[in-house]
Design a protein around this motif. Structure first.
Motif, PDB file in Angstrom:
ATOM      1  N   UNK A  39      36.875 -83.438 -13.747  1.00 41.69           N
ATOM      2  CA  UNK A  39      38.185 -83.229 -14.366  1.00 41.69           C
ATOM      3  C   UNK A  39      39.274 -83.980 -13.603  1.00 41.69           C
ATOM      4  N   UNK A  40      39.058 -84.194 -12.285  1.00 38.77           N
ATOM      5  CA  UNK A  40      40.059 -84.890 -11.475  1.00 38.77           C
ATOM      6  C   UNK A  40      39.808 -86.386 -11.374  1.00 38.77           C
ATOM      7  N   UNK A  41      38.762 -86.871 -12.050  1.00 39.52           N
ATOM      8  CA  UNK A  41      38.370 -88.288 -12.092  1.00 39.52           C
ATOM      9  C   UNK A  41      37.860 -88.809 -10.750  1.00 39.52           C
ATOM     10  N   UNK A  42      37.629 -87.889  -9.799  1.00 37.13           N
ATOM     11  CA  UNK A  42      37.250 -88.312  -8.456  1.00 37.13           C
ATOM     12  C   UNK A  42      35.791 -88.635  -8.247  1.00 37.13           C
ATOM     13  N   UNK A  70      40.410 -96.399 -27.186  1.00 40.10           N
ATOM     14  CA  UNK A  70      40.039 -96.944 -25.880  1.00 40.10           C
ATOM     15  C   UNK A  70      41.272 -97.043 -24.981  1.00 40.10           C
ATOM     16  N   UNK A  71      42.375 -97.521 -25.557  1.00 37.94           N
ATOM     17  CA  UNK A  71      43.611 -97.671 -24.785  1.00 37.94           C
ATOM     18  C   UNK A  71      44.131 -96.309 -24.329  1.00 37.94           C
ATOM     19  N   UNK A  72      43.970 -95.279 -25.184  1.00 34.58           N
ATOM     20  CA  UNK A  72      44.444 -93.932 -24.828  1.00 34.58           C
ATOM     21  C   UNK A  72      43.671 -93.390 -23.630  1.00 34.58           C
ATOM     22  N   UNK A  73      42.348 -93.596 -23.618  1.00 38.28           N
ATOM     23  CA  UNK A  73      41.528 -93.131 -22.493  1.00 38.28           C
ATOM     24  C   UNK A  73      41.928 -93.847 -21.209  1.00 38.28           C
ATOM     25  N   UNK A  74      42.065 -95.165 -21.288  1.00 32.05           N
ATOM     26  CA  UNK A  74      42.403 -95.957 -20.103  1.00 32.05           C
ATOM     27  C   UNK A  74      43.779 -95.563 -19.569  1.00 32.05           C
ATOM     28  N   UNK A  75      44.737 -95.407 -20.490  1.00 27.49           N
ATOM     29  CA  UNK A  75      46.094 -95.040 -20.076  1.00 27.49           C
ATOM     30  C   UNK A  75      46.096 -93.678 -19.392  1.00 27.49           C
ATOM     31  N   UNK A  76      45.325 -92.737 -19.936  1.00 25.99           N
ATOM     32  CA  UNK A  76      45.249 -91.411 -19.322  1.00 25.99           C
ATOM     33  C   UNK A  76      44.651 -91.503 -17.915  1.00 25.99           C
ATOM     34  N   UNK A  77      43.560 -92.227 -17.783  1.00 22.50           N
ATOM     35  CA  UNK A  77      42.895 -92.350 -16.479  1.00 22.50           C
ATOM     36  C   UNK A  77      43.813 -93.002 -15.444  1.00 22.50           C
ATOM     37  N   UNK A  78      44.512 -94.032 -15.860  1.00 23.42           N
ATOM     38  CA  UNK A  78      45.389 -94.749 -14.926  1.00 23.42           C
ATOM     39  C   UNK A  78      46.624 -93.937 -14.543  1.00 23.42           C
ATOM     40  N   UNK A 129      42.803 -89.526  -5.874  1.00 25.68           N
ATOM     41  CA  UNK A 129      41.897 -88.554  -5.257  1.00 25.68           C
ATOM     42  C   UNK A 129      41.154 -89.270  -4.141  1.00 25.68           C
ATOM     43  N   UNK A 130      41.250 -88.762  -2.937  1.00 25.72           N
ATOM     44  CA  UNK A 130      40.529 -89.357  -1.810  1.00 25.72           C
ATOM     45  C   UNK A 130      39.114 -88.777  -1.768  1.00 25.72           C
ATOM     46  N   UNK A 131      38.154 -89.587  -2.165  1.00 23.24           N
ATOM     47  CA  UNK A 131      36.770 -89.107  -2.164  1.00 23.24           C
ATOM     48  C   UNK A 131      35.818 -90.300  -2.031  1.00 23.24           C
ATOM     49  N   UNK A 132      35.223 -90.434  -0.870  1.00 21.15           N
ATOM     50  CA  UNK A 132      34.208 -91.466  -0.651  1.00 21.15           C
ATOM     51  C   UNK A 132      32.858 -90.933  -1.119  1.00 21.15           C
ATOM     52  N   UNK A 133      32.153 -91.719  -1.873  1.00 22.45           N
ATOM     53  CA  UNK A 133      30.851 -91.295  -2.395  1.00 22.45           C
ATOM     54  C   UNK A 133      29.779 -92.303  -1.985  1.00 22.45           C
ATOM     55  N   UNK A 134      28.563 -91.830  -1.759  1.00 19.16           N
ATOM     56  CA  UNK A 134      27.484 -92.763  -1.406  1.00 19.16           C
ATOM     57  C   UNK A 134      27.155 -93.688  -2.584  1.00 19.16           C
ATOM     58  N   UNK A 135      26.583 -94.824  -2.285  1.00 16.77           N
ATOM     59  CA  UNK A 135      26.200 -95.775  -3.336  1.00 16.77           C
ATOM     60  C   UNK A 135      25.056 -95.223  -4.175  1.00 16.77           C
ATOM     61  N   UNK A 156      37.419 -92.758 -10.173  1.00 16.02           N
ATOM     62  CA  UNK A 156      38.210 -93.591 -11.080  1.00 16.02           C
ATOM     63  C   UNK A 156      39.689 -93.642 -10.734  1.00 16.02           C
ATOM     64  N   UNK A 157      40.068 -93.025  -9.625  1.00 17.30           N
ATOM     65  CA  UNK A 157      41.472 -93.013  -9.244  1.00 17.30           C
ATOM     66  C   UNK A 157      41.753 -94.128  -8.227  1.00 17.30           C
ATOM     67  N   UNK A 158      43.009 -94.203  -7.815  1.00 15.16           N
ATOM     68  CA  UNK A 158      43.408 -95.224  -6.831  1.00 15.16           C
ATOM     69  C   UNK A 158      43.339 -94.698  -5.399  1.00 15.16           C
TER      70      UNK A 158
END
Length: 291
Positions: free
Chosen positions: A73-76, A141-149, A154-160, A94-96
């Motif tokens: 839900x937090x896109x992290x 598609x644009x609505x989804x991208x705009x929402x995500x951006x 969210x600071x979250x490092x994930x393994x490969x 998916x966050x910055x």
């Protein structure tokens, strides 16, 4: 005699081990080649909306298209699956924030991922179900991208992601949808907009999200999840064909069939309950038209 039997047995076992080793080496090279293939696609640039109503629809689409199931839900992002034999599957942050998308990640890169299943490096994204959503209209598609951006970092490092031996074998046999890029028509021209209406045409547009599990013809069969239960036929020739519209709506909203039996845990009714009345009724109209 015993020495002869042992000698023959060791020779047979040795040949079998060699055959398995050669087969796995071939599979490993084949899968690696497919994962590192460079795709030349023309990813469109979309104009992103800023209207709060459209951003709200982007949030809803993010949920009902299953994005939140993997990315959260937090896109992290998160570790979605980890098996010592099959592999470790992680979804991207998916966050910055830290561990998220790079600063130079542009709208075109979002389109490349969502519509083509390809990363910024032009190589296939792994276990990204772009084949379920690439036919979305430009507006959706644009609505989804705009929402995500628009979401907070969210600071979250994930393994490969790591594909292990059994995972490579299953990929080679096309038993898991590892490479969406191979299942997409990269020349597909998406409609600018799909007007929501209770019609088989709009239902067909929505049903693309169902094909990942129920197959292209929606007749069901083998589960896309290794070891998963067989997937039912959801066309007019299956159980759905015997349900009324109100029963269909109730099933997708509650996760309970008309006969009182709960849907399989693999059926994402928590996602479909977010569909509005027009969407569910349009989907029903389309499925009823499919013999």
């Amino acid at each position: 005699m015993l020495k002869k039997i042992l000698k023959v047995t060791l020779k047979v076992v040795g040949l079998l081990v060699l055959a398995v080793a050669l087969a796995y080496a071939y599979i490993s090279i084949n899968v690696s080649s497919r994962m590192n293939k460079v795709y030349a696609v023309n990813a469109a640039t979309l104009d992103l909306p800023k209207d709060k109503t459209i951003l709200g629809n982007g949030k809803r689409l993010y949920t009902i298209k299953g994005c939140a199931d993997c990315h959260g839900a937090d896109l992290g992002g998160k570790v979605v699956f980890d098996d010592p034999a099959v592999g470790r599957i992680t979804s991207a942050n998916l966050t910055s924030g830290k561990g998220g998308l790079p600063a130079n990640y542009e709208v075109k890169d979002w389109v490349r991922a969502l519509r083509h299943g390809i990363g910024q490096d032009s190589k296939p994204l792994l276990v990204m179900p772009s084949h379920d959503i690439y036919k979305l209209s430009d507006n959706d598609m644009a609505a989804i991208i705009a929402y995500c951006r628009s979401q907070k970092p969210v600071d979250r490092d994930l393994p490969d992601i790591e594909i292990r031996p059994v995972g490579k074998v299953l990929t080679a046999l096309d038993k898991i949808p590892m490479l969406s890029a191979e299942m997409i028509d990269h020349n597909y021209k998406a409609p600018a907009e799909m007007l929501p209406e209770i019609s088989p045409a709009y239902g067909e547009y929505l049903a693309v999200a169902c094909t990942g599990c129920h197959h292209e013809n929606l007749k069901g069969g083998e589960s896309p999840v290794p070891g998963g239960k067989s997937v039912p036929d959801i066309t007019a020739s299956g159980a759905v064909g015997k349900w009324s519209e109100s029963q269909f709506v109730n099933t997708l909203r509650t996760g309970v069939r008309p006969n009182g039996v709960k849907l399989s845990s693999e059926m994402p009714w928590q996602m479909t309950k977010g569909y509005n009345d027009t969407e569910i009724k349009a989907l029903y109209a389309y499925l009823k038209s499919k013999k």
